[in-house]
Design a protein around this motif. Structure first.
Motif, short mmCIF file in Angstrom:
data_model
loop_
_atom_site.label_atom_id
_atom_site.label_comp_id
_atom_site.label_asym_id
_atom_site.label_seq_id
_atom_site.Cartn_x
_atom_site.Cartn_y
_atom_site.Cartn_z
N TYR A 156 -21.50 32.28 162.94
CA TYR A 156 -20.58 32.72 163.98
C TYR A 156 -20.72 31.85 165.23
CZ TYR A 156 -18.50 35.67 167.58
OH TYR A 156 -17.74 36.13 168.62
N ARG A 157 -21.94 31.54 165.60
CA ARG A 157 -22.19 30.72 166.81
C ARG A 157 -21.59 29.33 166.66
NH1 ARG A 157 -27.47 31.77 170.09
NH2 ARG A 157 -27.44 34.04 170.12
N VAL A 191 -17.77 29.61 167.00
CA VAL A 191 -17.37 29.78 168.39
C VAL A 191 -17.56 28.47 169.15
CG1 VAL A 191 -17.96 30.97 170.55
CG2 VAL A 191 -17.78 32.26 168.43
#
Length: 157
Positions: free
Chosen positions: A122-123, A126
């Motif tokens: 997810y990081r 993003v």
């Protein structure tokens, strides 16, 4: 005390013999001279592109002076020179790069979206999205800057 394994890296000079002992400046100078002949330009024209005095350009061509990385990037971007040929002295490359096909914007965006979708973390996802927004903002700022407005006014006339 912890055991630390030491690893040895071979740091010997692996460049070809003709590129050792200060010959690199001579090789680059010879290749720049060849590039100049391919383009059919004078010394003054080449010095102007490189933003230097003609005497300094002559010393680079003669191999008595090295060339800065900034000047090599000018040769790459402004004249389309192939750095593998200029610096690496690799004769399998032409001195000038071939013109690349135009960029397909839609395919480029699709590739970026697929890359973001295939990112598991997810990081990371993003981070990639934020990076793309920043780059897109820079591109818009460049396009909408005062210099581009001047060209738009000229096109309208």
């Amino acid at each position: 005390m912890a055991y630390r394994k030491t690893t040895y890296k071979d740091t010997s000079d692996k460049r070809p013999m003709n590129m050792r002992q200060g010959n690199l400046n001579y090789i680059i100078g010879t290749n720049i001279d060849y590039l100049q002949q391919e383009l059919g330009w004078s010394n003054d024209q080449m010095a102007a592109v490189l933003k230097m005095k003609p005497a300094s350009y002559d010393r680079i061509k003669a191999g008595t002076r090295g060339i800065k990385v900034e000047k090599l990037t000018l040769l790459y971007y402004c004249l389309g020179a192939d750095l593998n040929r200029l610096v690496g002295n690799d004769n399998s490359y032409k001195i000038t790069r071939e013109a690349q096909a135009s960029f397909n914007f839609e395919q480029g965006i699709r590739d970026i979206v697929i890359d973001i979708e295939n990112t598991e973390s997810y990081r990371e996802r993003v981070g990639k999205i934020i990076y793309m927004y920043n780059e897109y903002g820079k591109m818009l700022a460049e396009l909408m800057g005062p210099e581009s407005r001047k060209f738009l006014k000229e096109d309208e006339e």
